[in-house]
Each structure stands twice: as structure tokens, then as C-alpha cells.
Design an enzyme around this catalytic site. Structure first.
Site, PDB file in Angstrom:
ATOM      1  N   HIS A  35       0.826  -1.219   0.000  1.00  0.00           N
ATOM      2  CA  HIS A  35       0.000   0.000   0.000  1.00  0.00           C
ATOM      3  C   HIS A  35       0.856   1.263   0.000  1.00  0.00           C
ATOM      4  O   HIS A  35       0.414   2.312   0.442  1.00  0.00           O
ATOM      5  CB  HIS A  35      -0.956   0.041   1.200  1.00  0.00           C
ATOM      6  N   SER A  42      14.835  21.553 -16.405  1.00  0.00           N
ATOM      7  CA  SER A  42      13.656  22.373 -16.661  1.00  0.00           C
ATOM      8  C   SER A  42      14.103  23.670 -17.291  1.00  0.00           C
ATOM      9  O   SER A  42      15.170  24.196 -16.956  1.00  0.00           O
ATOM     10  CB  SER A  42      12.939  22.640 -15.336  1.00  0.00           C
ATOM     11  N   LYS A  96      16.098  21.785 -11.274  1.00  0.00           N
ATOM     12  CA  LYS A  96      15.384  20.539 -11.544  1.00  0.00           C
ATOM     13  C   LYS A  96      16.203  19.492 -12.283  1.00  0.00           C
ATOM     14  O   LYS A  96      17.035  19.785 -13.125  1.00  0.00           O
ATOM     15  CB  LYS A  96      14.136  20.837 -12.379  1.00  0.00           C
ATOM     16  N   GLU A 150       9.266   8.593 -16.871  1.00  0.00           N
ATOM     17  CA  GLU A 150       7.902   9.084 -17.092  1.00  0.00           C
ATOM     18  C   GLU A 150       7.391   8.692 -18.473  1.00  0.00           C
ATOM     19  O   GLU A 150       6.244   8.278 -18.636  1.00  0.00           O
ATOM     20  CB  GLU A 150       7.855  10.596 -16.921  1.00  0.00           C
TER      21      GLU A 150
END
Ligand code: ARG
Length: 468
Positions: A164, A285, A291, A298
Site C-alpha cells: 500500500h 527544466s 530541476k 515518465e
């Protein structure tokens, strides 16, 4: 691609009016099925050789057709072939070009053959190779996972295991690597099984019913490396389950890679801080200078959508088609190409990226010790002392409640507090509830104890060697 100078269609005999321009565009598949050119020519070469052997064509005819096909293949591979939209698909582009080169004898190539068995053959050849190539790439990634498991076992890097997404029990990072190696081993097996099952030749099924010509289907099957000819001509031209099976294996494989991606994305956040992904496989970024984004993971997670879509798309195409061939089946190719290309790159990216990832043992160990991750060990201790496990669970649950209300760990509870709950408990017992002790106690087969994991690594290396 050119659209000019429509010549007479290879099927134009009964037609009085020219094909509408929009229909021609809608109907054409050459824009994508030219990717089957090599397979198409290989199959034609096998077919024409067989026609010669069977005395259906004369030796000189076979020689001219063979020479012409080889010239075409060379031209295609060199990028010197003019693909024409008005020639509809790869098959008719090749055949019409053959006619341009060698004249009317080209028309004999299509003896005892239909585009229906032709396309089924070409596509099987393609998908068989795609499945084998993906199996190989999957195997390479699997080897990477096993190597990473080995690299992080001595000393064992420990981390929290989750259920979980809540801290559950500590595990070895190597155990986590091996979990993916296992999934990939099954994925590889699924791809190879699919390649094996589709390894039958549709060539010679004709349009749907077979042919009156005395062909030798065994010979063409053999020439193309198929184990045997397909037994039923209707099935041979109508079925696309080989592509569905390939796409199913691809979908399951990318589902695994998507879970991996999700974990890497989480683990590389500032909040987790378990892993730093290599600069070579992350991006920045354009506005936030600090970043470092896990774009590869992704995208891999996102591309699972395309591959699932490919499978769903083809299932939907096939489900409503009566036997045998229907033009709907022309829609079987792009999704397979796309799934194949997608997986080829994702598998390679991960094989390159994983060995360069930097795992932060201290942070991971710390995270593994939080969240009362060794509470089960305490319950097991009580149960081994004779308490029924359910009661032990209840007792330890009470201790976790007490510790969390007072902001402490289990090993920070006092002797009195512990003894008050159960006489078997003491501060000394609680002090043994370390992450290391927990992990090394899990000696059951397939468990996370480092010696067990070490054995599994050896076995995995053996299996990689065996089928190399
Ligand atoms: N381009 C077609 C396809 O990919 C080839 C088969 C055409 N057969 C036919 N009967 N129209 O499906």
C-alpha cells in the site's frame, strides 16, 4: 512517396472507372507496410523457387523473376526505390516494379498465390523476428538487473519494502532488483513462446481455399525457416492471433517496465532520496534551474498507454471480422510496428540507465527502520515463544500504538513497559529489532535474507548462461 501517373491496377480487369483519389489514399497501406518489403521479397523468392521446382514455371522464368526481385531488394535497401501510393501496398509496389523491370513474365510470380497468404506470411516473418529481438533485449535488461542485485549485496544495501506504499518490512535492495529480473524472465519466455507458436507458414493457402496448382508448401515453409505449413487455409489467411499474442506479451512487459518507472520516479524524489538517476538519462527544466527530471521513466510509464492501446486496437479490429480475409486486417500492422519500436527503445534505455543509477544506502536504511517496519519480527518472536500468532499480533499492535502516541520507536520502550505487555518481552529483545536482523532472519526459500538472495543471484546467472 509519389502519387503521380496511376498505371493500370494489378486487379483492374473488371473495372471500367478509375479509383477515386480519396479512396486510393484511404485504401493504400504502402505508407507503412513498406516496412515489410524485405519479408515480402524473401517470401516471393521462396515462392518462385518452389514454382520452379514443381515445374509450374520454367527455369528461365524463375531466373528472371529471381534476378528482378533481388534487384528490387537492393534498390529498397539503398533507398533507391520509388514507392507509389497508386500501387496501394508493398506487395503490389514490388510486383508492379518487377513488371517495369522484367516485363510480362513478372505476372507469373503471383501464380498459386494471393495477397492474402502473401501478407499473412510477410507479417508472420516480421512479428516472429520482432518477438525474438524483443526477447533478446529483455534478456539483456534481465542480466542488468541480476548484475545490479549482485553489486548491491556485499554489503547488503537495505531498504523499506512496501505494501500500500506504506512501509511494511525491510528488504535487501538486491531482492528488489531480482523481483524485476523474475518478471523479465517470464516476459522473455512469453515472447519466445509466441515466436514459437507463430512459427508456421501461411504461404500457399491462396486467397482462402488453397490452390489447384501442385505446390509444395513444405518447401516454402522450410525455405522461410518456418517449422511447418499451417494446416488450414482459411485459418492461415484469417488469423492474426500471432500478432495479438505478440502484443499481449508486449503489453505485460511494458506494464512491468511502467511499475519500475513509477518506483524510480518516486525513489528519486527529494522526499524519498533513495536514488540519483544519471545525468545522461534525466533532463532539466527550462525555468527551474534546480530541476532534474526523470523523463525517461515518465515516458516509459506513459508509453505503456500506447502499447496497451495497440493490443486493444487490434483485438477490436479482429473481433468483428468474418472468415477469412477482410480489409480491416490491413489495420494490424501499424500498432505492431509501434509497440515493437517503443519496447525496443525502452528496454535499451533501462539497460543503459540502471547501472549508472546511484543508490543511497544510508537514506534507504534509515527509511527502512522507520514506520515500525520490524513489528512483524516482534510478533514472530512472541509466537515462536508459544503465543498464538493472532495474539502476538494484538500485543505488538498495542506496543506500536503506545510507541507512536509517545513518538518513540519500539526499541525505545522501557523494560517495564514491555514486560507489562508480555513476560517474554524486554528491552534487550526490543534492541534486537534492527533492520539488519529482520532482513537476515528471512531465510525462507525466496526470502530477502542476503544468503537466500545470493543463492537466487547464482541461480539467475546460471539460467542466463544456460540459454545464452
Ligand atoms: N495491404 C493488404 C493488407 O495489408 C494486403 C492484402 C490485401 N488483400 C486483399 N484481398 N485486398 O491487408
Amino acid at each position: 512517396m509519389t502519387t503521380n501517373t496511376s498505371d493500370k491496377k494489378l486487379w483492374g480487369g473488371r473495372f471500367a472507372e478509375a479509383t477515386d483519389g480519396l479512396v486510393e489514399r484511404f485504401n493504400a497501406s504502402v505508407g507503412f507496410d513498406q516496412r515489410l518489403a524485405e519479408q515480402d521479397i524473401r517470401a516471393s523468392l521462396a515462392h518462385v523457387a518452389m514454382l520452379g521446382q514443381q515445374g509450374i514455371l520454367e527455369g528461365a522464368e524463375v531466373a528472371r523473376i529471381t534476378g528482378g526481385l533481388q534487384e528490387i531488394l537492393t534498390a529498397i535497401l539503398a533507398g533507391n526505390f520509388e514507392w507509389r501510393l497508386d500501387r496501394e501496398d508493398v506487395h503490389m509496389n514490388v510486383e508492379a516494379d518487377l513488371r517495369d523491370r522484367i516485363g510480362g513474365v513478372a505476372g507469373k510470380l503471383h501464380t498459386a498465390r494471393s495477397r492474402n497468404d502473401q501478407v499473412a506470411t510477410d507479417f508472420r516473418l516480421f512479428v516472429r523476428e520482432a518477438a525474438q529481438n524483443l526477447a533478446q533485449l529483455t534478456r539483456a535488461l534481465r542480466a542488468t538487473f541480476v548484475a545490479e542485485a549482485e553489486r548491491h549485496l556485499d554489503p547488503p544495501v537495505l531498504m523499506p519494502g512496501y505494501t500500500h506504499l506504506q512501509v511494511a518490512q525491510p528488504i535487501a535492495l538486491s531482492h528488489w532488483f531480482l523481483a524485476y529480473a523474475e518478471m523479465l524472465e517470464r516476459d522473455e519466455g512469453r515472447l519466445l513462446d509466441a515466436a514459437e507458436r507463430m512459427n508456421e507458414s501461411p504461404l500457399g493457402a491462396g486467397a482462402l481455399a488453397g490452390t489447384p496448382w501442385p505446390i509444395d508448401r513444405e518447401a516454402t515453409a522450410r525455405a522461410l525457416g518456418f517449422a511447418r505449413p499451417m494446416r488450414n487455409s482459411l485459418d492461415a489467411v484469417a488469423s492474426r492471433d500471432f500478432a495479438l499474442e505478440f502484443l499481449s506479451a508486449c503489453a505485460i512487459l511494458i506494464a512491468h517496465l511502467s511499475r519500475l518507472s513509477e518506483e524510480l520516479i518516486l525513489f528519486s524524489t527529494f522526499e524519498f532520496g533513495f536514488v540519483t538517476l544519471p545525468d545522461s538519462h534525466t533532463t532539466g527544466s527550462s525555468i527551474m534551474p534546480q530541476k532534474k527530471n526523470p523523463d525517461v521513466s515518465e515516458l516509459a510509464r506513459g508509453k505503456a498507454g500506447r502499447v496497451f492501446g495497440a493490443l486493444m486496437g487490434l483485438l477490436t479490429v479482429v473481433k468483428g471480422t468474418p472468415l477469412a480475409y477482410n480489409k480491416d486486417l490491413q489495420e494490424d500492422k501499424e500498432s505492431v510496428f509501434d509497440a515493437y519500436d517503443t519496447l525496443s527503445i525502452v528496454l535499451r534505455l533501462y539497460a543503459d540507465m540502471l547501472p549508472k543509477a546511484e543508490w543511497h544506502a544510508t537514506t534507504m536504511r534509515q527509511a527502512a527502520s522507520r514506520g515500525y517496519s520490524t513489528a512483524t519480527d516482534l510478533a514472530d518472536f512472541l509466537a515462536m515463544g508459544g503465543l498464538p500468532f493472532r495474539e502476538a499480533h494484538e500485543v505488538v499492535g498495542g506496543l506500536v500504538g503506545l510507541a507512536s502516541r509517545t513518538g518513540r520507536q519500539l526499541w525505545e520502550l522501557s523494560d517495564e513497559e514491555l514486560r507489562a505487555v508480555h513476560p517474554l518481552l524486554s528491552a534487550e529483545v526490543a534492541s534486537r529489532l534492527t533492520v539488519e536482523a529482520s532482513v537476515s532472519s528471512r531465510q525462507s526459500f525466496g526470502g530477502t535474507a542476503p544468503d537466500q538472495v545470493g543463492k537466487q543471484i547464482q541461480a539467475a546467472l546460471e539460467r542466463l548462461k544456460e540459454h545464452a
